[in-house]
Design a protein around this motif. Structure first.
Motif, PDB file in Angstrom:
ATOM      1  N   ARG A 291       0.912  -1.206  -0.011  1.00  0.00           N
ATOM      2  CA  ARG A 291       0.047   0.014   0.099  1.00  0.00           C
ATOM      3  C   ARG A 291       0.840   1.200  -0.111  1.00  0.00           C
ATOM      4  NH1 ARG A 291      -5.322   0.078   0.857  1.00  0.00           N
ATOM      5  NH2 ARG A 291      -4.997   2.448   1.836  1.00  0.00           N
ATOM      6  N   ASN A 292       2.010   1.323  -0.729  1.00  0.00           N
ATOM      7  CA  ASN A 292       2.838   2.516  -0.752  1.00  0.00           C
ATOM      8  C   ASN A 292       2.740   3.179  -2.286  1.00  0.00           C
ATOM      9  OD1 ASN A 292       4.565   2.454   1.566  1.00  0.00           O
ATOM     10  ND2 ASN A 292       5.285   0.670   0.642  1.00  0.00           N
ATOM     11  N   HIS A 293       1.523   3.029  -2.967  1.00  0.00           N
ATOM     12  CA  HIS A 293       1.115   3.577  -4.049  1.00  0.00           C
ATOM     13  C   HIS A 293       0.672   5.083  -3.679  1.00  0.00           C
ATOM     14  CE1 HIS A 293       1.713   0.519  -6.973  1.00  0.00           C
ATOM     15  NE2 HIS A 293       1.186  -0.200  -6.112  1.00  0.00           N
ATOM     16  N   ILE A 294       0.916   6.176  -4.653  1.00  0.00           N
ATOM     17  CA  ILE A 294       0.499   7.602  -4.379  1.00  0.00           C
ATOM     18  C   ILE A 294      -0.921   7.482  -4.119  1.00  0.00           C
ATOM     19  CG2 ILE A 294       2.571   8.505  -5.441  1.00  0.00           C
ATOM     20  CD1 ILE A 294       0.886   9.196  -7.868  1.00  0.00           C
ATOM     21  N   HIS A 295      -1.870   6.606  -4.673  1.00  0.00           N
ATOM     22  CA  HIS A 295      -3.039   6.737  -4.586  1.00  0.00           C
ATOM     23  C   HIS A 295      -3.587   6.176  -3.400  1.00  0.00           C
ATOM     24  CE1 HIS A 295      -2.438   2.984  -6.835  1.00  0.00           C
ATOM     25  NE2 HIS A 295      -3.064   2.488  -6.119  1.00  0.00           N
ATOM     26  N   HIS A 296      -2.967   5.197  -2.665  1.00  0.00           N
ATOM     27  CA  HIS A 296      -3.133   4.788  -1.176  1.00  0.00           C
ATOM     28  C   HIS A 296      -2.880   6.053  -0.458  1.00  0.00           C
ATOM     29  CE1 HIS A 296      -2.517   0.523  -2.941  1.00  0.00           C
ATOM     30  NE2 HIS A 296      -3.724   0.620  -2.795  1.00  0.00           N
ATOM     31  N   ILE A 297      -1.750   6.606  -0.397  1.00  0.00           N
ATOM     32  CA  ILE A 297      -1.511   7.762   0.623  1.00  0.00           C
ATOM     33  C   ILE A 297      -2.557   8.866   0.602  1.00  0.00           C
ATOM     34  CG2 ILE A 297       0.003   9.661   0.748  1.00  0.00           C
ATOM     35  CD1 ILE A 297       2.211   8.125  -0.200  1.00  0.00           C
ATOM     36  N   LEU A 298      -2.920   9.196  -0.899  1.00  0.00           N
ATOM     37  CA  LEU A 298      -3.875  10.213  -0.799  1.00  0.00           C
ATOM     38  C   LEU A 298      -5.544   9.601  -0.390  1.00  0.00           C
ATOM     39  CD1 LEU A 298      -3.350  11.469  -4.570  1.00  0.00           C
ATOM     40  CD2 LEU A 298      -3.181  12.574  -2.208  1.00  0.00           C
ATOM     41  N   ILE A 299      -5.761   8.208  -0.399  1.00  0.00           N
ATOM     42  CA  ILE A 299      -7.005   7.711   0.032  1.00  0.00           C
ATOM     43  C   ILE A 299      -6.974   7.812   1.549  1.00  0.00           C
ATOM     44  CG2 ILE A 299      -8.212   5.395   0.547  1.00  0.00           C
ATOM     45  CD1 ILE A 299      -9.038   6.737  -1.995  1.00  0.00           C
ATOM     46  N   ASP A 300      -5.541   7.437   1.977  1.00  0.00           N
ATOM     47  CA  ASP A 300      -5.582   7.222   3.598  1.00  0.00           C
ATOM     48  C   ASP A 300      -5.696   8.704   4.176  1.00  0.00           C
ATOM     49  OD1 ASP A 300      -5.198   4.580   3.331  1.00  0.00           O
ATOM     50  OD2 ASP A 300      -3.065   4.476   3.364  1.00  0.00           O
ATOM     51  N   SER A 301      -5.209   9.682   3.267  1.00  0.00           N
ATOM     52  CA  SER A 301      -5.382  11.120   3.846  1.00  0.00           C
ATOM     53  C   SER A 301      -6.806  11.527   3.952  1.00  0.00           C
ATOM     54  CB  SER A 301      -4.590  12.042   3.095  1.00  0.00           C
ATOM     55  OG  SER A 301      -5.220  12.057   1.724  1.00  0.00           O
ATOM     56  N   GLY A 302      -7.810  10.807   3.781  1.00  0.00           N
ATOM     57  CA  GLY A 302      -9.166  11.100   3.503  1.00  0.00           C
ATOM     58  C   GLY A 302      -9.918  11.627   2.246  1.00  0.00           C
ATOM     59  N   LEU A 303      -9.128  11.499   1.415  1.00  0.00           N
ATOM     60  CA  LEU A 303      -9.810  11.944   0.053  1.00  0.00           C
ATOM     61  C   LEU A 303     -10.583  10.555  -0.542  1.00  0.00           C
ATOM     62  CD1 LEU A 303      -7.045  13.795  -2.003  1.00  0.00           C
ATOM     63  CD2 LEU A 303      -9.011  14.704  -0.670  1.00  0.00           C
ATOM     64  N   SER A 304     -11.699  10.769  -1.371  1.00  0.00           N
ATOM     65  CA  SER A 304     -12.625   9.652  -2.010  1.00  0.00           C
ATOM     66  C   SER A 304     -11.780   9.169  -3.226  1.00  0.00           C
ATOM     67  CB  SER A 304     -13.976  10.333  -2.308  1.00  0.00           C
ATOM     68  OG  SER A 304     -13.764  11.332  -3.215  1.00  0.00           O
ATOM     69  N   HIS A 305     -12.066   8.050  -3.836  1.00  0.00           N
ATOM     70  CA  HIS A 305     -11.683   7.438  -5.067  1.00  0.00           C
ATOM     71  C   HIS A 305     -11.870   8.540  -5.934  1.00  0.00           C
ATOM     72  CE1 HIS A 305     -11.592   3.049  -3.652  1.00  0.00           C
ATOM     73  NE2 HIS A 305     -11.363   3.826  -2.774  1.00  0.00           N
ATOM     74  N   PHE A 306     -12.894   9.175  -6.134  1.00  0.00           N
ATOM     75  CA  PHE A 306     -13.051   9.932  -7.261  1.00  0.00           C
ATOM     76  C   PHE A 306     -12.309  11.466  -7.327  1.00  0.00           C
ATOM     77  CE2 PHE A 306     -15.619  13.797  -9.054  1.00  0.00           C
ATOM     78  CZ  PHE A 306     -15.764  13.439 -10.190  1.00  0.00           C
ATOM     79  N   LYS A 307     -12.039  11.944  -5.929  1.00  0.00           N
ATOM     80  CA  LYS A 307     -11.351  13.022  -6.006  1.00  0.00           C
ATOM     81  C   LYS A 307     -10.016  12.658  -6.121  1.00  0.00           C
ATOM     82  CE  LYS A 307     -14.207  15.757  -2.453  1.00  0.00           C
ATOM     83  NZ  LYS A 307     -14.401  16.250  -1.017  1.00  0.00           N
ATOM     84  N   VAL A 308      -9.497  11.646  -5.823  1.00  0.00           N
ATOM     85  CA  VAL A 308      -8.035  11.174  -6.049  1.00  0.00           C
ATOM     86  C   VAL A 308      -7.813  10.989  -7.476  1.00  0.00           C
ATOM     87  CG1 VAL A 308      -6.208   9.191  -5.715  1.00  0.00           C
ATOM     88  CG2 VAL A 308      -7.571   9.922  -3.509  1.00  0.00           C
TER      89      VAL A 308
END
Length: 382
Positions: A291-308
C-alpha cells in the motif's frame, strides 16, 4: 452508402466514439452477471481499497470493442499495422485473462508481453531509428535499439498496471494520456492512430460509469489494465517512430520526444519508480504488492476515490502542458534536469504526506482507544 460513411473521416470518428461507448456499456452488464453467477469476483485483502467482493474482467469488453473498432477503421490503416496489432493484443488479452482467473507469475507475464511487443516491431511502420539528438545521441546500435524499445514498452505496460488500484484512477489517467495522443496524431494526419485513441477514450468513459457505480461496480482487472497499458505503449512507439517533419505543427524540439513521453505518462511512471524503489530499499521483491502507491497515500489522507482520480488526472495534465511549453525552448539536457527536479519535489511531497497521514491515523486511533478505556472504567465503577 456504407462505403461513403467509412471513407468520411469526420462521420467515422463520431461513429467510432458512439460504437465504442455503446459496446462497452452493453457488454459489461453481461460480464458482471456471468462473474456473479460463477463466483469469480475479486475478494478484498489487506491492501485493497474496496471492502466487499467485486466483479472484475471488464477488460473482456475492451478486447471485443477494440477488435470491432479495428474492423471499422481498416480503410485508414495505410501502414497495414492492424493484423500485427490484433495478434499482439490477443497475446496480452490471454495473459491478462489468465491472471484474473489464476494468478500468473511476473516472469510469465513479462514473457508474454515481450512476445506481444515483438509483433509490433516486425512492422515497418514501427521503426524507432533515431533519438533526434536526445542528450546528444542520434543513433543507437540496432540490437541496443530493439532492447531499448522492449524495455520502454514493458515499463509502460506494467506502470499502468501498477496504478490500477482504486476506482476511476487508471481510466482517468488513460483518458488524459490518449487525449494528448489523439491531439498529436490528428495534427499529424495519422488518422488510424487518432481513431484508435478516440475509441479507447470512449470505451473508458463507458467503463467509468460502472466502475463508480454502487449497484453494478466492476473492475477492469489485469485483462483491462494490460490491454490499455499495451495500447499506451503502442501509441508511444508510434510517436517515437514519427519523422520530425511530421511534428511541424508543434513547437517542441524533436530531441525532447522522450521527455514528452515521460511527461505524458508521468503519473504511472513516477508511481511505479517510487514504489519499486521503496520495495528494493526495504529488501522486498519489486513485484510484491503493498500500500505504498500514491493513490493509497491520498486515500488514507481522507480523499475519496473520485477526488483522488480527478486530482491525479488534473495534475498529469498540468505536467504535460508545462513540459510541452518548456520543450519548445529548452534542450534535452535542460528538460532532463527539470524532470529530475519535478520527481524529487513529488517524492518529497508524498513522503511528507504519508508521514502526516500515518501520524494522524495513529493519533485518531489512540484517541478512540483512550475514549473506549475511559467509558469501560466508568461502567466498571458503576
Amino acid at each position: 452508402m456504407l462505403k461513403e460513411i467509412m471513407s468520411n473521416f469526420t462521420v467515422l470518428s463520431l461513429l467510432i466514439v458512439i460504437i465504442s461507448f455503446l459496446l462497452v456499456y452493453t457488454i459489461i452488464p453481461k460480464i458482471y452477471g456471468i462473474i456473479k453467477i460463477r463466483n469469480l469476483s475479486d475478494e478484498p485483502n489487506n491492501r485493497s481499497s474496496h471492502f466487499c467482493s467485486t466483479p472484475t474482467m471488464a477488460g473482456v469488453a475492451f478486447y471485443i470493442t477494440i477488435i470491432m473498432t479495428l474492423f471499422f477503421i481498416k480503410n485508414f490503416d495505410v501502414e497495414n499495422i492492424g493484423l500485427n496489432l490484433i495478434a499482439a493484443i490477443t497475446v496480452v488479452f490471454i495473459i491478462g485473462l489468465k491472471d484474473d482467473l489464476v494468478v500468473t507469475s511476473p516472469v510469465a507475464k513479462l514473457t508474454m508481453e515481450t512476445i506481444a511487443i515483438i509483433f509490433l516491431l516486425v512492422s515497418n511502420s514501427m521503426n524507432f531509428t533515431t533519438l533526434n539528438g536526445f542528450l546528444g545521441i542520434y543513433k543507437l546500435p540496432e540490437l541496443l535499439e530493439y532492447f531499448g524499445i522492449i524495455f520502454i514498452l514493458l515499463t509502460i505496460i506494467n506502470a499502468f498496471n501498477f496504478i490500477d488500484g482504486i476506482d476511476g484512477l487508471a481510466s482517468t489517467i488513460a483518458i488524459v494520456i490518449f487525449s494528448v495522443f489523439s491531439l498529436i496524431f490528428y495534427a499529424c494526419d495519422l488518422h488510424f492512430y487518432f481513431l484508435v485513441s478516440l475509441s479507447i477514450i470512449a470505451m473508458l468513459l463507458a467503463y467509468l460509469y460502472y466502475n463508480f457505480s454502487t449497484r453494478q461496480k466492476i473492475f477492469m482487472g489485469d485483462t483491462g489494465s494490460l490491454l490499455i497499458g499495451f495500447f499506451i505503449g503502442f501509441c508511444t512507439l508510434k510517436f517515437l517512430s514519427m519523422d520530425a517533419t511530421l511534428l511541424s505543427n508543434f513547437t517542441f524540439k524533436a530531441e525532447n520526444k522522450l521527455i514528452i513521453i515521460f511527461a505524458i505518462l508521468f503519473m504511472p511512471l513516477f508511481d511505479m519508480c517510487r514504489v519499486i524503489g521503496i520495495r528494493l530499499v526495504s529488501g522486498k521483491s519489486p513485484f510484491k504488492a503493498d500500500r505504498n502507491h500514491i493513490h493509497h497515500i491520498l486515500i488514507d489522507s481522507g480523499l475519496s476515490h473520485f477526488k483522488v482520480a480527478m486530482t491525479l488526472g488534473f495534475l498529469n495534465y498540468v505536467i504535460i502542458i508545462i513540459s510541452l511549453w518548456l520543450s519548445s525552448f529548452l534542450d534535452s539536457f535542460q528538460m532532463s534536469f527539470f524532470l529530475m527536479f519535478l520527481n524529487v519535489v513529488m517524492l518529497l511531497f508524498f513522503s511528507l504526506l504519508k508521514e502526516l497521514t500515518v501520524f494522524n491515523v495513529g493519533r485518531i486511533f489512540t484517541s478512540k482507544f483512550n475514549y473506549f478505556l475511559l467509558k469501560k472504567n466508568e461502567k466498571s465503577e458503576l
